[in-house]
Design a protein around this motif. Structure first.
Motif, mmCIF file in Angstrom:
data_model
loop_
_atom_site.group_PDB
_atom_site.id
_atom_site.type_symbol
_atom_site.label_atom_id
_atom_site.label_comp_id
_atom_site.label_asym_id
_atom_site.label_seq_id
_atom_site.Cartn_x
_atom_site.Cartn_y
_atom_site.Cartn_z
ATOM 1 N N LEU A 129 -31.279 66.957 65.281
ATOM 2 C CA LEU A 129 -32.134 67.988 64.673
ATOM 3 C C LEU A 129 -32.405 67.681 63.207
ATOM 4 N N GLN A 130 -31.440 67.050 62.556
ATOM 5 C CA GLN A 130 -31.600 66.711 61.142
ATOM 6 C C GLN A 130 -32.522 65.511 60.937
ATOM 7 N N ILE A 323 -46.361 68.114 65.533
ATOM 8 C CA ILE A 323 -45.423 68.255 64.423
ATOM 9 C C ILE A 323 -45.159 69.710 64.070
ATOM 10 N N GLU A 324 -46.192 70.536 64.132
ATOM 11 C CA GLU A 324 -46.071 71.918 63.684
ATOM 12 C C GLU A 324 -45.052 72.729 64.500
ATOM 13 N N PRO A 325 -45.049 72.670 65.840
ATOM 14 C CA PRO A 325 -44.046 73.452 66.583
ATOM 15 C C PRO A 325 -42.614 73.057 66.216
ATOM 16 N N ALA A 329 -39.732 75.430 64.349
ATOM 17 C CA ALA A 329 -38.383 75.655 64.881
ATOM 18 C C ALA A 329 -37.321 75.335 63.823
ATOM 19 N N LEU A 330 -37.525 74.252 63.081
ATOM 20 C CA LEU A 330 -36.556 73.872 62.052
ATOM 21 C C LEU A 330 -36.511 74.883 60.913
ATOM 22 N N LYS A 331 -37.648 75.516 60.617
ATOM 23 C CA LYS A 331 -37.740 76.423 59.474
ATOM 24 C C LYS A 331 -37.353 77.859 59.808
ATOM 25 N N GLU A 337 -30.749 77.625 57.807
ATOM 26 C CA GLU A 337 -29.488 77.806 57.088
ATOM 27 C C GLU A 337 -28.380 76.951 57.701
ATOM 28 N N VAL A 338 -28.327 76.902 59.018
ATOM 29 C CA VAL A 338 -27.317 76.062 59.686
ATOM 30 C C VAL A 338 -27.484 74.598 59.283
#
Length: 515
Positions: A129-130, A323-325, A329-331, A337-338
């Protein structure tokens, strides 16, 4: 004098082995079979979707508990899991198995990896995810992991078909017979060497073969959903290639350092001669293993082979990356915060290594707050920083106990709590860990830890009873369960027995070497 004689015997045996390996290199190469075909349905090309039988699923709850005991366990990211499971549902629908079980979970592991299980679950490491940059790429990863489930690879591996089936043992013996002149070598020697070949050659070959199969099926699913190949599967495999290359460089550097230490430790002339022959053998073994692996592609070759099939199938114009979806999700507030808190852990390690415990503690308190207040990795970091920063033991224990009420509890943290309690109250610690063991469904991965804990609180009888039960019911952890139930004296005795067996094998080998 006796020591010098033993060293000379080792030199003779090593020289004979070196000659044997040299003979191996001069023999024709043996073609490894299509190992994936031995374990179930296979995929011939991109676009294929073979029909499969519904698997016998592993228990879902046990599977999740087993992964809660891997590293610091799972990460509580409900919004991210919802998003990933929507993609997983789309993958199952494309494969025409929408009712198959299984969910996507986020693992706390810091390596760029993911894995699927026989319960149909997929565990995506938080490092993914990072690092990933588009929905195309995460969809490619999930499709690849689902392909392992769809093609039954977990069941085959769990059944040990690769290393223990008669078919593959026969393949190992046949391959060795073609490559090695075994004059004076008995059937027991052949079986032992073939078993080693199964573990060092056939198992990695099978693993590479199934990875290639998962690429083909995963790419098929990805393309049917209109995802970008360049930003999806191609980007995914390029990341895998980077990881492989970095790991290879690190392994080479470590091997060189170990060899340098070994050379420095060689004192006598015989030691040096034996060491040089041993080094030569290691080099030749490495060359043989590398040669055997050439038929089974690394990530660079996998990407090249896959691209040759995929590119002619791509539509015009080619799909744009999604890219946007992914960014959305990341934002999402909790997800962001995680991820931000997990990004602090390397810095905390650096501060502790630089002997700056107060700065590390300040950062660890931030990491173990908000969306990660009770997270397994976060509270473990906080506990460690508290220890180094001189915080009292009660506060340290309270930090760990946050995880007990957390939605994703960590087995590693429960072990840390039990160990902390055992320092002052062994019966309380034993009762606590027994309850945790039950709460985690007595997951297979937790059993060796419980056995080891029993030994530390001087319950050798309970440890040995559990070890025997583990060895009978849980072959995967048999060796580690039995080891955890041993005292130091028993380990030394086992080591002496092992050395005696090695000496006996060396004596037999010496008798078989003909000058």
């Amino acid at each position: 004098m006796q020591r010098g004689h033993q060293q000379w015997r080792r030199l003779v045996i090593a020289a004979g082995a070196a000659g044997l390996l040299t003979a191996c290199q001069n023999m024709p190469e043996a073609k490894m079979p299509n190992l994936a075909a031995l374990t179930g349905p296979s995929v011939a090309k991109v676009g294929d979707l073979p029909k499969v039988d519904t698997p016998q699923w592993d228990d879902a709850a046990e599977d999740v508990n087993d992964n809660r005991a891997l590293g610091y366990g799972l990460v509580h990211m409900p919004a991210m899991e919802d998003y990933l499971n929507q993609l997983y549902a789309k993958i199952k629908q494309t494969a025409e198995v929408p009712d198959w079980p299984g969910k996507v979970y986020v693992s706390s592991e810091s390596t760029l990896n993911a894995h699927a299980t026989g319960a149909g679950n997929i565990y995506v490491n938080i490092a993914v995810l990072q690092s990933f940059e588009s929905e195309d790429e995460i969809f490619a990863l999930l499709s690849h992991e689902f392909a392992h489930v769809y093609l039954g690879h977990q069941s085959a591996f769990r059944a040990r078909l690769v290393t223990e089936s008669a078919a593959l043992l026969a393949i190992g013996i046949k391959t060795l017979a073609k490559e090695v002149n075994t004059r004076g070598w008995g059937s027991q020697d052949n079986i032992s060497v073939a078993t080693a070949a199964a573990n060092s050659l056939i198992l990695p070959a099978w693993q590479r073969s199934v990875e290639e199969q998962a690429d083909l099926l995963g790419a098929t699913i990805s393309l049917r959903n209109g995802y970008s190949y360049a930003s999806g599967f191609k980007a995914f495999l390029e990341r895998v290639a980077d990881v492989e290359q970095n790991a290879a460089r690190e392994a080479q550097a470590l091997a060189q350092a170990k060899r340098a230490q070994a050379i420095q430790a060689r004192k006598t002339g015989v030691d040096k001669a034996v060491g040089e022959v041993g080094d030569s053998i290691s080099d030749q073994v490495g060359a043989l293993l590398a040669g055997a692996a050439q038929d089974h592609a690394d990530a660079v070759a996998r990407e090249d082979a896959l691209s040759k099939q995929v590119v002619p199938l791509l539509p015009s114009p080619r799909p744009q990356p999604r890219i946007e979806p992914w960014n959305r999700a990341l934002k999402e507030k909790r997800n962001a915060e995680v991820l931000a808190h997990y990004a602090l852990f390397p810095r905390i390690d650096q501060l502790l290594a630089a002997n700056k415990p107060r700065d590390a503690l300040k950062l660890a308190r931030t990491a173990a707050s908000g969306a990660t207040a009770g997270d397994g990795t976060a509270v473990a970091y906080l506990y460690n920083a508290m220890q180094k920063g001189g915080v009292n033991r009660n506060e340290q224990l309270k930090a760990l106990q946050r995880n007990q009420a957390w939605p994703q509890r960590s087995w590693a943290v429960q072990m840390m709590i039990a160990t902390s309690l055992a320092g002052s109250d062994k019966p309380r610690a034993r009762a606590f860990l027994d309850q945790q063991y039950a709460d985690f469904g007595r997951a297979q991965r937790t059993t060796p830890d419980v056995i080891g804990f029993y030994m530390t609180i001087n319950d050798a009888q309970g440890a040995k009873q559990m070890a025997v039960a583990c060895s009978l019911a849980n072959p995967r952890y048999r060796a580690v369960c039995l080891d955890r139930a041993q005292t130091d004296a028993e380990r030394r005795a086992a080591q002496a027995q092992s050395e005696a067996r090695s000496k006996a094998i060396a004596d037999q080998a010496l008798e078989k070497i003909k000058f």
